[in-house]
Scaffold this motif. Structure first.
Motif: not given
Length: 351
Positions: A161-170, A179-180, A190-192
């Motif tokens: 989810t873009e708002t989890v792994q790319l969360d600036p607080r994380r 991330v990939e 291999t396939t996100p």
């Protein structure tokens, strides 16, 4: 070395949970605290009917845990400040080239983004404790992530989810490519497939900012179970449609288009705190069974059981009331973690 995170349907060696301890999640009143203990205990007892369960317990709660869980559940004492095992525990992986080797991915855990309210310093050490207990090789990650923030099909596909792994607080400096790359290194993905967001309530103050395990999951390769909010009065009605469109245009690691099966939400859309995110997607698959979330809605709960029984043939579907868990920010999948058995990746455990 190529680690691969097997699907949840892969045979389990055991399950892991963490027992409630005093803090933000437990509750302010005696009744709320008892409700929390009862909910976690009910899930633990249900799991123990199917496979071994180890419950990590803070020393301050060891006596209570033993009294409530009985002798059928193994206890492992370790300091705790949170008890969402899916999120701070290890994500177990296997090495196809070394069939007898278990790996344990230790994501960085910072309390879902190091909020003012989150206590996580003790929980952040638990993945290493469990890795030591199981004899797993530690796979140390540089990514802030939680187990509830990913779902895999066991063949190389991962939902993010873009708002989890790319969360600036994380992960302040992360982009999709970084991330990939880490998903490939740690879990063999291999396939996100990137989903744009999660359910509405998950963006409240005490939410996870969009965990995927309440939105969509792989019951088998090439198939996705998707949360469906049928009521147009709930904003998740549009969220479900948006996510469905993304999944409909995706391809998995084998190049297949995904067959999407909707899991309708219960008819109740509000509780005393506001709009609910009650979701049957947040179930837990284990040896011979599925522990499904129940919401006190007999018709909806039964419909969900039937869909899950079709999605996981040969497994008994058992419903456990999950309202007290959701009131604290998650569901049954969020408080559990599977340890895969050391058998070839791709094997499946039925009834």
């Amino acid at each position: 070395m190529t680690w691969r995170m097997p699907a949840e349907t892969h045979p389990h060696e055991r399950s892991w949970m963490a027992f409630p301890v005093a803090g933000q999640t437990l509750g302010d009143t005696g009744a709320e605290r008892e409700e929390c203990y009862a909910a976690w205990t009910a899930v633990g007892r249900a799991i123990a009917e199917f496979e071994p369960l180890t419950m990590v317990v803070d020393p301050s709660e060891a006596a209570r845990a033993r009294d409530l869980l009985g002798s059928g559940v193994e206890l492992l004492e370790a300091p705790l400040d949170e008890f969402w095992m899916r999120d701070f525990g290890p994500s177990f992986v296997l090495d196809p080239e070394r069939p007898g080797v278990l790996g344990a991915v230790d994501w960085i855990f910072n309390g879902w983004g190091d909020h003012e309210w989150s206590d996580w310093a003790k929980a952040a050490e638990i993945a290493r404790v469990i890795a030591g207990r199981t004899g797993a090789e530690l796979v140390s990650s540089t990514l802030v992530n939680e187990g509830g923030g990913i779902h895999v099909d066991g063949e190389g596909t991962v939902l993010l989810t873009e708002t989890v792994q790319l969360d600036p607080r994380r992960n302040r400096y992360a982009d999709k490519a970084r991330v990939e790359a880490e998903m490939l290194r740690t879990i063999g993905a291999t396939t996100p497939i990137w989903l744009p967001r999660g359910l509405t309530r998950d963006y409240d103050e005490f939410g996870t900012n969009g965990h995927v395990d309440i939105v969509a999951t792989f019951p088998s390769p090439g198939h996705v179970l998707l949360h469906e909010q049928r009521d147009p009065a709930h904003p998740d009605h549009e969220v479900s449609r948006e996510i469905r469109a993304v999944l409909a245009g995706a391809r998995d690691a084998a190049g297949r288009a995904l067959e999407i099966v909707e899991l309708p939400a219960p008819t109740q859309i509000r509780d005393e705190e506001g709009l609910v995110d009650w979701s049957y997607v947040n179930h837990y698959v284990l040896n011979g069974g599925v522990i499904a979330c129940g919401f006190g809605d007999e018709k909806s709960d039964a419909e969900a059981r039937a869909i899950l029984a079709d999605a996981y043939p040969g497994r008994e579907v058992v419903t456990v009331d999950a309202r007290a868990i959701f009131a604290r920010g998650g569901g049954i999948h969020c408080i559990t973690q599977q340890q895969p058995a050391l058998v070839p990746v791709g094997a499946h455990a039925g009834a």
